[in-house]
Write a protein that holds these residues in place. Structure first.
Motif, short mmCIF file in Angstrom:
data_model
loop_
_atom_site.label_atom_id
_atom_site.label_comp_id
_atom_site.label_asym_id
_atom_site.label_seq_id
_atom_site.Cartn_x
_atom_site.Cartn_y
_atom_site.Cartn_z
N ASP A 2 47.78 -35.32 -16.48
CA ASP A 2 46.78 -35.07 -15.45
C ASP A 2 47.33 -35.29 -14.04
OD1 ASP A 2 46.67 -37.70 -16.67
OD2 ASP A 2 44.98 -38.15 -15.36
N SER A 20 39.25 -35.70 -7.99
CA SER A 20 38.99 -36.08 -9.37
C SER A 20 40.13 -36.95 -9.90
CB SER A 20 38.85 -34.83 -10.24
OG SER A 20 38.74 -35.19 -11.60
N THR A 22 40.48 -37.72 -12.95
CA THR A 22 40.51 -37.47 -14.39
C THR A 22 41.49 -36.36 -14.74
OG1 THR A 22 38.81 -35.76 -14.44
CG2 THR A 22 38.05 -38.06 -14.43
N ASN A 23 41.46 -35.92 -15.98
CA ASN A 23 42.31 -34.82 -16.43
C ASN A 23 41.74 -33.46 -16.01
OD1 ASN A 23 40.09 -34.99 -18.24
ND2 ASN A 23 41.26 -33.93 -19.80
N GLN A 24 40.66 -33.45 -15.27
CA GLN A 24 40.06 -32.23 -14.75
C GLN A 24 40.33 -32.13 -13.25
OE1 GLN A 24 35.97 -31.41 -16.31
NE2 GLN A 24 36.09 -33.60 -16.75
N GLN A 25 40.85 -30.99 -12.81
CA GLN A 25 41.09 -30.77 -11.39
C GLN A 25 40.34 -29.52 -10.96
OE1 GLN A 25 42.65 -33.00 -9.39
NE2 GLN A 25 42.69 -34.23 -11.25
#
Length: 76
Positions: A2, A20, A22-25
């Motif tokens: 990530d 973000s 997290t592993n979400q961009q």
């Protein structure tokens, strides 16, 4: 992966829609770049901006490889 995903977008000068951790961009792409990337990269169109750009959601998982991140960097 990530962190690497975030770094590849930042290194190419892309703006993030939100910060973000997290592993979400969530990345802002021109409509043209979104169409071009969609031919080779899986991502979700999150929304359109008032300016007509695309907010795209990119996600890594346990199976994301370094070579996939590098290929994304080349495509950007």
């Amino acid at each position: 992966r990530d962190r690497e995903l975030k770094e590849v977008f930042a290194a190419k000068g892309y703006k993030f829609f939100i910060a973000s951790p997290t592993n979400q961009q969530f990345v802002v792409l021109s409509g043209e770049k979104a169409r071009e990337l969609s031919k080779n990269v899986l991502f979700e169109v999150w929304e359109k901006t008032a300016e007509g750009d695309t907010v795209a959601r990119f996600v890594t998982s346990w199976s994301t490889t370094a070579s996939q991140i590098e290929e994304l960097g080349r495509l950007l």
